[in-house]
Design an enzyme around this catalytic site. Structure first.
Site, PDB file in Angstrom:
ATOM      1  CG  ASP A 150      -2.312   0.496   0.978  1.00  0.00           C
ATOM      2  OD1 ASP A 150      -2.489   1.598   0.834  1.00  0.00           O
ATOM      3  OD2 ASP A 150      -3.450  -0.382   0.766  1.00  0.00           O
ATOM      4  CG  HIS A 199      -5.326   3.979   0.679  1.00  0.00           C
ATOM      5  ND1 HIS A 199      -4.966   2.904   0.236  1.00  0.00           N
ATOM      6  CD2 HIS A 199      -6.475   4.037  -0.381  1.00  0.00           C
ATOM      7  CE1 HIS A 199      -5.637   2.118  -0.360  1.00  0.00           C
ATOM      8  NE2 HIS A 199      -6.776   2.860  -0.718  1.00  0.00           N
ATOM      9  CB  SER A 350      -9.239   0.724  -0.721  1.00  0.00           C
ATOM     10  OG  SER A 350      -8.755   0.927  -1.604  1.00  0.00           O
TER      11      SER A 350
END
Length: 418
Positions: A150, A199, A350
């Site tokens: 990620d 994220h 996600s």
């Protein structure tokens, strides 16, 4: 250079040790880069010399212990080079290095971080829906390593500190710094700067929430704008495999099915690592990869492809769907950790995917002799049927919604929600 829609899905990167160019919305190929797997015994210097005048190929880097190389060529000649060298006896295959990116259902990851709190992180509806707390009475994920491929993470966050496996790596810089921070550059040319910071921290926080004793291996391939490329993605997959990860969570993707990604997935399956990937947030049935390489799509590569539901067990308005989907998981109004020690709420497949990865870790921890395929089958065999709430999507949301408690305990109650 190819001009089509840029690779889309959930959280990605830049170029390897090279300044990241601005990316137009229709730009798909990393300028001046190709990926080549050489045949056994190939004379690589001779190959480079053979094509040097026409294309100027040079080695940028290679995968550790594997004959897969990232080459630079003259900008704009990527496709022509690939076409010309495919019959060279030194080459097994060649393809452009494609961009990948994080496409969130809202305008940028940071902008969807609605402020939240630690209590909501622990008691949010998604955790009750999958039976996370009850599942922890059977297992906490001890002994299992989950690679979070990620944007890095905040290793000092109270919920993540002490939960990281050694060996985290930043494939963008080639350094061990895996901090989930901005670089102040609009690398994707969308007018926003550092919009994907956080994220990876959110993804890691969900793994920690569901499987608190699992170890998280942070592998950074997304830059702070959410850009990546296929070579960086497979570097991380192979690194996770070589460093003992049981599970790899990939909340990102590309519209291109590439030889290099499928090669990495095939080796991961053969070596016994389970890959979990989000399907994307474009509200369509077009597969993104690696989630498009699920067994449900007929690939035989073992990927668990995860779509998202809302709190009412209906397909999230943004979630991709299709026959390649393996299962669904909550993905709306999800609270998790964000950089700086705080908490935020966001939407996206996600954040559905790491719930599946963490639940798989729970089961694998108490069934350490199980194969990756058996873990996959266990998770898929104990989902809850949501088809009645999703008319028109028959066969396009996998086996149903994740249920961590059922998967871990092997006991299911009501199999369908209405």
């Amino acid at each position: 250079m190819i001009h089509t829609k840029i690779l889309a899905m959930l959280g990605l990167l830049a170029l390897f040790l090279i300044a990241v160019p601005a990316v137009a919305d229709d730009d798909e190929v990393v300028p001046g880069q190709v990926v080549v797997r050489f045949a056994p015994g190939a004379d690589i210097p001779a190959f480079l010399a053979r094509w040097g005048t026409e294309y100027g190929p040079e080695v940028v880097t290679r995968l550790t212990s594997r004959p897969i190389y990232l080459l630079s060529v003259f900008d704009g000649d990527e496709e022509e080079f690939v076409d010309d060298v495919r019959f060279d006896p030194a080459v097994d295959w060649a393809e452009p290095n494609y961009f990948g990116r994080d496409e969130n259902p809202d305008p940028g990851t940071q902008s969807i971080f609605v402020a939240s709190t630690g209590p909501r992180y622990r008691s949010q509806p998604s955790m009750a829906a999958i039976g996370a707390d009850a599942a922890q009475r059977f297992s906490t994920g001890d002994g299992i390593t989950v690679a979070a491929i990620d944007s890095g993470l905040d290793a000092t966050h109270p919920m993540l500190a002490g939960r990281l496996a050694p060996g985290g790596w930043n494939f963008i810089t080639g350094m061990p710094d895996i901090a989930d921070v901005g670089d102040g550059i609009d690398s994707d040319g969308d007018g926003l700067i550092d919009e994907s910071v956080g994220h990876g921290t959110m993804v890691a926080g969900l793994i920690a929430r569901i499987a608190p004793d699992a170890r998280i291996l942070p592998l950074k391939v997304l830059d702070s704008d959410g850009l990546t490329n296929t070579f960086l993605m497979v570097e991380a997959i192979f690194y996770a495999l070589d460093n003992g990860a049981h599970i790899a969570n990939i909340s990102m993707g590309t519209t291109r099915q590439t030889l290099v990604i499928d090669t990495a997935l095939a080796e991961a399956k053969s070596a016994g690592m389970l890959v979990v990937a989000s399907t994307g947030n474009e509200d369509d049935s077009n597969p993104r990869f690696p989630s498009g390489s699920s067994d449900e799509a007929g690939s035989g590569l073992g990927v668990l492809a995860v779509a998202a539901l809302d709190d009412a067990n209906r397909r999230a308005f943004f979630s991709n769907f299709g026959p390649h989907v393996s299962l669904t998981s909550p993905g709306v109004d999800i609270t998790s950790t964000i950089p700086g020690g705080g908490y935020g709420r966001a939407n996206g497949t996600s954040f559905a995917a790491p719930m599946v990865a963490a639940s798989a870790a729970l089961y694998w921890s108490i069934a350490p002799d199980a194969s990756a395929q058996q873990v996959r089958d266990r998770v898929l065999g104990f989902t809850i049927d949501v088809s009645a709430l999703n008319p028109g999507y028959e066969g396009e949301l996998g086996t149903g919604r994740l249920h961590a408690l059922w998967a871990v305990s092997g006991v299911s109650l009501q199999r369908q929600v209405r």
